[in-house]
Design an enzyme around this catalytic site. Structure first.
Site, PDB file in Angstrom:
ATOM      1  CG  HIS A  72      12.871 -10.795  66.382  1.00 30.52           C
ATOM      2  ND1 HIS A  72      13.282 -12.098  66.290  1.00 30.52           N
ATOM      3  CD2 HIS A  72      13.623 -10.243  67.371  1.00 30.52           C
ATOM      4  CE1 HIS A  72      14.251 -12.315  67.170  1.00 30.52           C
ATOM      5  NE2 HIS A  72      14.478 -11.195  67.848  1.00 30.52           N
ATOM      6  CD  GLU A  73      14.143  -6.431  67.739  1.00 29.97           C
ATOM      7  OE1 GLU A  73      14.234  -6.280  68.986  1.00 29.97           O
ATOM      8  OE2 GLU A  73      14.889  -7.202  67.104  1.00 29.97           O
ATOM      9  CG  HIS A 112      12.721  -8.974  72.056  1.00 22.03           C
ATOM     10  ND1 HIS A 112      13.279  -9.904  72.904  1.00 22.03           N
ATOM     11  CD2 HIS A 112      13.370  -9.115  70.871  1.00 22.03           C
ATOM     12  CE1 HIS A 112      14.211 -10.578  72.269  1.00 22.03           C
ATOM     13  NE2 HIS A 112      14.289 -10.130  71.028  1.00 22.03           N
ATOM     14  CB  CYS A 124      17.381 -13.215  69.120  1.00 21.02           C
ATOM     15  SG  CYS A 124      16.909 -12.027  70.381  1.00 21.02           S
TER      16      CYS A 124
END
Length: 190
Positions: A141-142, A145, A99
């Protein structure tokens, strides 16, 4: 424009906040896009970014490199998803994720193989699309966030290594599809 990327070294509390939905009636989201575009075009190591990583906690994701066979190439998909909502998750994958905000920490993370996502594009129009394989991993993954979750929070195992060591590590520990079907169970809800 602030051209600083947020990292866990100085901004961990900031990165852990939940991002707000984009309001298309204001222009604030355009600055988030400009920052995302700047970082993705100027750092070849980035696969994707969420706007919170560049200092604007809005629900916006920029996908740059989501083709596993082209990670070493210089290309940019320039796909932006605004206010993405996952409608369905299927299957299971495992990958040693890195990341831009987590320095040299990589983590072995399980993600869905396939996701149905509803989102808006920069033109303000709504779309619904299936994302399958590695792009589903990158997008997951994003999306984490946007909810203040870092990959190191949900990793089965974490290691610390620089980019060159990570590249070598992934040769022996590649992206794995564990199953293409069946309901995905979110690690945060187990």
């Amino acid at each position: 424009m602030c051209l600083e990327r947020k990292t866990i070294e100085n901004d961990e509390e900031y990165l852990r906040q939940v991002s707000r939905s984009v309001d298309f009636s204001t222009d604030h989201w355009k600055e988030a896009f400009e920052r995302l575009d700047y970082f993705c075009k100027n750092d070849d190591n980035i696969l994707a970014l969420a706007s919170i990583q560049v200092g604007i906690p809005l629900r916006m994701v920029y996908l740059k490199k989501t083709d596993l066979s082209r990670l070493d190439e210089e290309y940019n998909e320039e796909r932006v998803l605004i206010n993405p909502v996952v409608l369905k998750r299927i299957g299971l994958t495992r990958y040693w994720e890195a990341c831009a905000s987590c320095l040299d920490y990589i983590g072995l993370v399980e993600r869905p193989y396939k996701m149905l996502v509803e989102y808006f594009k920069l033109d303000g129009k709504k779309y619904k699309e299936w994302f399958e394989g590695f792009i589903a991993t990158v997008l997951s993954h994003e999306l984490d966030h946007l909810d203040g979750v870092l990959h190191i929070d949900i990793a089965l195992e974490t290691l610390q290594m620089d980019r060159d060591a990570r590249k070598e590590w992934r040769e022996d520990h590649p992206y794995k599809v564990l199953r293409r079907t069946g309901q995905y169970v979110d690690l945060l809800k187990r």
